[in-house]
Each structure stands twice: as C-alpha cells, then as structure tokens.
Write an enzyme that holds these catalytic residues in place. Structure first.
Site, PDB file in Angstrom:
ATOM      1  N   HIS B 341     -12.690 -49.257 -24.506  1.00  0.00           N
ATOM      2  CA  HIS B 341     -12.749 -50.679 -24.183  1.00  0.00           C
ATOM      3  C   HIS B 341     -12.313 -50.954 -22.750  1.00  0.00           C
ATOM      4  CE1 HIS B 341     -13.146 -51.295 -28.526  1.00  0.00           C
ATOM      5  NE2 HIS B 341     -13.632 -52.478 -28.211  1.00  0.00           N
ATOM      6  N   GLY B 342     -11.380 -50.183 -22.244  1.00  0.00           N
ATOM      7  CA  GLY B 342     -10.933 -50.473 -20.886  1.00  0.00           C
ATOM      8  C   GLY B 342      -9.991 -49.421 -20.354  1.00  0.00           C
TER       9      GLY B 342
END
Lengths: 384, 487
Positions: B341-342
């Site tokens: 996701h990040g």
C-alpha cells in the site's frame, strides 16, 4: 444465454427510473436552489438582516477582505502617499452593519477620517469567521506592502475556534518574503507548509498539473457559458450546506445563545498565532492595539464562563508581555445598538446577533479606537 | 484521467459508442488506444513504464510457454518478476530504503547525507505490475495459454476502467471477454449506468465531503485529541476510504458493464463483518484474492486457487491450520500486503495489526463456536467494527509515533472525559454509521421485497435516482483524486 423477457421489462423499468429520477432531481434543484447567490459564505455568516459594507476613499477601497482584493487597498494607500499606516484586521464585525439603512457607514471610514489629521492612513482587512492564523498571514504580508506603524487587532473567542487558511489567504502565505517571515515561528512554518501543499485551484485539485486539468477547465468553461444551472453549482452547494447546518441546529436545538466550547487544538494554534503577531510587531517597531471585541450584553454570553474568562486573561497576559495596548471593549456597544440575525434553525424566528451591531455601534467603536491608537502612539504601557 | 470529472464522462460516452459500433479488430485497437489515452491524460511520459511492464510479460509468457524445461521456465519467470518488481522498487520503495539506510548509518555513527532523489510514483503502478505478474505466473502454472495477439494482451493490461486502482483481474477472467464481442443486453447496460451513478455519489457527495473533517482532525497535535476523538477519526476515515475506494470500484465495474464486460465484485459491505477474517472476505476482495494465490498459499506450500473472489480468508479457513508455519506466513503476508500500500512503516504496521487480530481470532474462534449464531454474529460485529476502523489510523496518520500516540489515548481513562474537535465531526460519524447499517439491512431484506414488485421498485428507484443524480450534478468536480491512486 438470451435475456428473459422479465429481465428486459425490469431493465426498461430501471432505465425509465433513471431518466425520470434525473429529470425530477434537476427540477427540484432548480426549484429549491435555482436562486442561489454567489456569496453564500457571507450569507451563512451574516444572515439577511446584516449587510456587508466595504468602504472606499475616492476610487480606492480602504476596507478589503483578503488576497483577492489586497492589491486594490495597497494601491490606494500608495496613491494616497501614506507614510504611516494603521492596519486593522478582524472578522465580519468590522464590515457588517445590522439593520443597515442607506447612507450608513462602518467604523473604518470614520476612523480613517479621524486619523488623517494625525498623518496616519488606515487600511482594514476583514473576513467572516477569520482566525488568528489568517490574521497572522495577512499581517506578515501587509506589513511588507505598507508602512504599518500601528496594528489594531480585535480578539474574539469564536475566532479561536477556527482553523485552516481560506484559499485567498493561503495564496498570500505562498508569497516568498511573507513565507520567510512566517517561517520564523513554528505556527508560521506550519501555515506556510499548509499553504504550499494546498492546491491553487480547489475545483481541479485532483488533476492539478496534468493534461486533464486543461481539458476539464475548458469543458467547465464551455458548460458555464451555455448553462446557467451549471454556473450556479457552487452557490447551490453552499445553499445545501447552509440547509444542512440549519437542519442540524433544529434537530439539536442549537441557537445563537447555545454555549460554544473551546476546541483545544485550535485554541492553542490561534493563541500561538496571536503571540507570533505580537512578537513580530514588537520586533519591527509596530505598535499594537489589542482589544476584546464588543459583545452583545444583557443576555448570557454564548461561551462557557470559565473558558471565556481564561481566554481574556491569557490575551491580556500576552499583551503585557509584548507591550501592546490592551482594552476590553466587550461592553462598549449598548444593547439597543445590537440587532438580530436570521435564525440558525429551520422555520424559526430571527434570533439575537451577538457579533454584528448597527451603524451606531460602529460610530462608538471608531471613536474608542481612535483614542486607543492615540494612546498607543504616545505610550508603550498597557492601558484599559 | 480520474472518474469524477466531466472529461471522463465525455470520454466514456465516446468509448462506449465506438465499442458497440466497431467490428472486432478496430474495436480492440480502440480499447487499447483509448486506455493509453486515459492513462496519458495524467502524465504521458509514464506510459513508457506501463508499456515496458506489459511488453516484458508478453514476451516472457511466450518464452515460458515455448519451453517445457522447468528450469528454463523458472528463469523466464524470474526475469518477469525482476523487471516488474524492479520497476515497483525503483519508483515506489527506493526513497524509503535510502532514507532508512541513512538512519541506520547515522545510528552507527556514519555521517552520510541523504541523497536528493526526485522520483514521481507512476499512477497505478502497484496495480498493473501485479496484474502482469499474475499473467506470467498463470502461464507458468499452465492455468492459461500465453496470448499471441499483443493488442488483445495490451487491452487486458491497460483496460481503462480498472487500470489505475483495480479490481485486480486475472487474464483468465478478462482476456476471453475482450476477445469476444458480447451481445448487447439492456439489463447489463442499465446496471452499469446505475453502478456509475452510485459510484459518483459515493465519491463526490460522501467521500469528498468527509475529507475536510478527517484532514482537520488528523492535522491536530495528538495532545489535542481525546480518546473519543481518536475513535471518531478512525470511523470517519474508515468511511471516507471505503466510500472513496468502493466508488472507484463501482465506476470501474459500471464502465465495463456498459461494454458488456463483467468484473468481479471488490466490496461487500465490509463494515458488517462479524470477524476480522470475514472483513477480508468483504474488503478489496481482488487484492486479497491475489495475495492468497500468489503469495500466501505458495508460502504455505499448498495448492493455489485461480480466481479474484473469496479473498484471503477463503484460503485461511481451508489451509490456515495446515501448511508450513501458518502464523509466520500470516504475518509475513500481511506485512507485505501493508507494504504494497505504501512505502512507510505505518503501512507495515497496518498490515501487522490485521495479522494480529486474525491470529487472535483463529485462537478464540473454536471457543466462540459454542455460542448461538445470533450472539456470535451481533457480538462479533460489535467487536470487529471498531477493530476494523481503528486499523485505519496508521493508514492516515503521519508517522508511527503519531499512530502509537493515538492508540495510546484509548488506554487512558481520563482521555474519555473531554472532546477536542468540532461537533460536526461526531455528528457526521454517527450519522454515517447509522446510515450504513440501515443501507445494509435495506439491501439485504428490503431489496428482495422490492425486486418482486416492479411498480414499487420503479417509484423507489426514481426517488433514489433523483437524489443521486441531482447531488452528483451539483457536486461533480475533480477536487481530489481517489485515495488508492497514491498506491
């Protein structure tokens, strides 16, 4: 598998429902919100009984709002060849006249006329629901544009509940010299960071600096040119939010007299901004007149008593620390010079306006502030 | 190009009209070129990155299929993984690795300066690289044949409704649909139209208007937030991200349906889950299904599934107790899923948070099964909902420190005695929760009743569409991207 006839019937029904629903939806919008005006922020803040008045001298305004008209006020001061300016920052109390009649004026032109014989120019900036953080940005910007000698700053407990920079003020924080000045304090650095990360155009922020932004702007422009309903969308959005706000107030019995609580995070940020303003003014030899804004008397104040007393004490302490002229003008304007405002709930009568007074109140405010400015210029002691 | 814009609506109308008018070959070219145009409207220079990923896997898949020697097939698979994960690493994780390496060096007394790297994350890279990896792996596993037609394959990789933020599709689910022109069905078309309108409503009316409340709350110093504020912000952001991401999926699914193409569902009322495991059967189903088949089950050493449905949970029920080191695999999988996701420790923390509660659920589930279904269901929901919402705190907070600070508030009794935000925040959170639960029960119960009564359904649908289209008309503007664009 070929579609079953009931599927087709159901699909046709749903398609008809979409078209009918769309037509009805747009018709309702036109009916209820078609007359929406552009400036819904002022409408929400002031209501129908209060009128905004921004004074002019000659061709130039001496009372402006923020970044959108700052250039006009600055130009006016320069054209008047002002060598010493008084800068007055505040909220809608400065530009709003309750129960306005033609020919009435606000405190700004009255104070302007009083100060001219003393060789002082006056420029006022005010926005509805302004926060001290916005005042800080405006102060840092304007003191670099004008020969500010005195700063007049009202403190309102409501303003300490506000947060964030509106776009027109954020634009000023992005000005490089202003940003440098702001960055000398922690609160100022945060405001600069927020302003720099905020989109320049909120409407297309999601596609900023992409090819789609250009296409979207062109399409929007075309739609606005060919559809008055499309053009009115921002005002309709504002009306919807005002209606939701009124619905909330009606459901929860919130009125003008309801107690407003302190919001700790915002209070601390605004107090830091106030301290930063006073510090910057002191460093740059700018005298400050700090006053607790007039508030309607004769009824219970809409603030928690303990919190409000603490607020006033803290403001006075800050004023002392930075050698500002402090005055509590809460009781300056008598009850008969206050008016009413549009009800904050649905289908209700008008209610008391705690913030905006009639033209007579502006006369009293201008007269008092003239004395305070005079005192500030002749003395560095804190007075009441 | 983002969905919540006039540009996209025009683009979609044009593309759908051409889709139904053109014969097969020109239609494929139209889909491919319009998808490239769709992506290029953001930043045309990053088309090259996407085409590099696509072209690599097109070529590698054919090499894999052409060879029967397992070692050679594996080498080609590694080439594909190297290129795709290499692109992902460079654009998404290099800065993170460098920054952390500098921190470690400083810790050991080595003074180095952080290099200045100006790397822009290409839109959708996490999605299309996963999609192309799944294609190559499926060819390697002999689930599908390698596609010889580059244009058809290119359409699969770049198909604009799902290009930027999913649903993540398998080649086996989409290629055959793109290859064969479906016959026009009014019910599918109307269903697509409804999904698009509903998706726009979720995004421009709900998600975009919750955003200022969330931003205001998370911008406060932690000391200015109470325990109730932390819970409120968790719920508000939980609804914002759900409406935002579900909106994207609805519009993607709806846009594809206008062309007669079917995507699997990506959400199913996730906040009505009665266990952490069930939550992942209902949230971002295509991602958790991908993780199941390409990471979790292979790490467990058990047979994989081959569909974008069921989510991670479907596997863990069957295989969780078997396979090698199930708990370790669970945490590793979730850590990687968080990291996907990040490039930030907060996302890894998010993944490990979910793994912890799934592991706890596995431990207590046998004991809970002795309770009646109603107790398990309602009690499970009451417990699972705040857990799921609080998981979003690290997703949104600025740092691990802020996250832990906010979680810490929940364990301080005195922090439940005051409120630090404006009244509207609490009101909005409560209203959204009530409306969400109401919508779920209406969808489950009332929906069936209406479906059998066309007249009532027409009236209800007309009213609903009136509200939705009216509000979409007023609020449609690209004031923000979709949250999952940043991944």
């Amino acid at each position: 598998m070929p579609p079953v006839s009931s599927d087709i019937g159901s699909a046709r029904t749903m398609l008809a429902a979409i078209f009918c629903g769309t037509a009805i939806g747009l018709a309702l919008i036109i009916t209820f919100f078609g007359g929406a005006k552009g400036n819904y922020e002022d409408a929400a803040a002031l209501g129908a009984q209060t009128t905004s008045v921004f004074a002019k001298v000659g061709r130039h305004p001496i009372h402006c709002q923020d970044g959108r008209d700052a250039a006009a006020c600055i130009k006016g001061a320069r054209d008047r060849k002002a060598t010493s300016s008084v800068l007055w920052l505040g909220n809608s109390q400065l530009h709003a006249v309750n129960q306005f009649h033609q020919g009435e004026i606000t405190a700004t032109p009255l104070l302007f006329d009083s100060l001219v014989p003393r060789g002082l120019d006056l420029v006022t900036f005010s926005q509805p629901n302004a926060s001290l953080q916005e005042h800080y940005v405006l102060f840092e910007y304007l003191r670099r544009q004008l020969p500010v000698r005195v700063l007049i700053l009202p403190v309102v407990f409501d303003d300490f509940r506000e947060e964030g920079l509106r776009d027109e003020v954020a634009a000023l924080a992005r000005d490089d010299p202003t940003a440098v000045g702001l960055s000398e304090t922690e609160i100022g650095s945060r405001l600069v960071t927020d302003a720099r990360s905020a989109p320049k155009d909120q409407e297309t922020a999601g596609i900023a600096q992409t090819m789609q932004e250009q296409a979207e702007r062109w399409l929007n422009g075309w739609l606005e040119a060919h559809s008055s309903l499309w053009q009115t969308r921002p005002a309709i959005r504002g009306e919807i939010f005002i209606s939701l706000y009124k619905l909330r107030n009606t459901l929860f019995g919130i009125k003008a007299t309801s107690k407003r609580k302190m919001i700790p995070g915002r209070y601390l940020a605004n107090r830091s901004a106030l301290a930063a303003i006073l510090g910057a003014a002191e460093q740059n030899g700018i005298r400050v007149v700090l006053y607790v804004a007039p508030l309607r008397g004769g009824v219970e104040t809409p603030y928690d008593t303990t919190e409000y007393s603490r607020f006033k004490a803290e403001v006075e302490t800050l004023a002392k620390q930075h050698h500002a002229t402090y005055s509590n003008l809460e009781a300056l304007v008598p009850n008969e010079l206050w008016g009413e405002k549009e009800a904050t709930g649905l289908g209700e009568e008008a209610e008391l306006d705690f913030m905006h007074f009639k033209a007579g109140g502006h006369q009293m405010l201008a007269a008092k502030l003239y004395l305070l400015v005079r005192d500030a210029l002749t003395s560095r002691e804190v007075t009441r | 190009m983002i969905f919540n814009s006039v540009t996209y609506i025009l683009f979609l109308i044009l593309t759908v009209c051409l889709f139904w008018l053109l014969p097969k070959r020109p239609r494929l070219w139209m889909i491919f070129l319009s998808s490239l145009t769709f992506y290029g409207f953001w930043r045309p220079e990053f088309l090259a990155v996407m085409l590099l990923s696509a072209a690599t896997d097109y070529f590698v898949a054919m090499r894999i299929e052409a060879s029967e020697v397992l070692a050679r097939r594996r080498i080609w698979l590694v080439v594909s993984l190297f290129v795709n994960l290499g692109l992902l690493f460079y654009f998404k994780y290099l800065l993170f690795v460098v920054d952390n390496a500098v921190v470690v060096m400083h810790f050991f007394g080595v003074e180095v300066q952080s290099p200045v790297l100006n790397i822009v994350l290409p839109l959708g890279i996490s999605f299309y690289t996963f999609q192309t990896i799944s294609y190559t792996v499926d060819v390697y596993r002999k689930f599908i044949r390698a596609e010889q037609d580059f244009i058809l394959y290119g359409c699969f990789v770049t198909y604009f409704p799902q290009l930027v933020a999913g649903p993540i599709l398998r080649a086996g689910e989409l290629l055959y649909q793109l290859d064969a022109k479906p016959s026009f069905r009014l019910d599918t078309f109307v269903s697509g139209l409804r999904r698009i309108l509903f998706g726009l409503f979720l995004k421009v009316v709900l998600a975009d208007n919750i955003s200022p409340l969330v931003d205001a709350g998370f911008s406060q110093p932690i000391s200015a937030l109470s325990a109730i504020d932390v819970l409120t912000l968790a719920f508000l952001f939980g609804f914002q991200i759900y409406f935002d991401f579900a909106a994207y999926s609805h519009i993607a699914i709806g846009s594809a349906r206008l062309m007669g193409i079917s995507f699997p569902e990506n959400f199913n009322f996730p906040y009505m889950a009665s266990s952490p495991r069930e939550f992942w059967r209902r949230w971002h189903i295509s991602l958790s299904s991908w993780i199941r088949d390409y990471l979790y089950l292979p790490l467990l050493g058990v047979k994989v599934q081959d569909r974008s449905v069921g989510g991670l949970a479907a596997a863990s029920e069957e295989y969780g107790a078997r396979g090698r080191h199930p708990t370790l695999v669970l945490f590793a999988t979730w850590g990687i899923m968080g990291f996907w996701h990040g490039a930030n420790w907060t996302f890894i923390l998010w993944g490990l948070y979910h793994a912890t509660f799934i592991a706890l659920y596995r431990a207590v589930n046998p004991w809970c099964s002795r309770f009646p279904y109603f107790v398990r269901s309602c009690g499970g929901w009451i417990i699972t909902l705040p857990i799921a919402m609080l998981a979003w705190v690290p997703f949104r907070a600025k740092s691990v420190g802020d996250t832990l600070g906010m979680y810490g508030k929940l364990f301080a009794p005195r922090d439940y005695l005051w409120l630090g935000m404006r009244e509207n925040a609490y009101l909005a959170a409560a209203t959204l929760l009530i409306a969400f639960v109401g919508t779920y029960f209406f969808h489950e119960r009332g929906g069936r009743w209406l479906h059998q009564r066309l007249g009532f359904r027409f009236v209800a649908e007309t009213l609903l569409m009136g509200i939705i289209t009216g509000l979409v008309f007023v609020f449609l503007r690209p004031i923000s991207q979709f949250i999952y664009f940043q991944f």
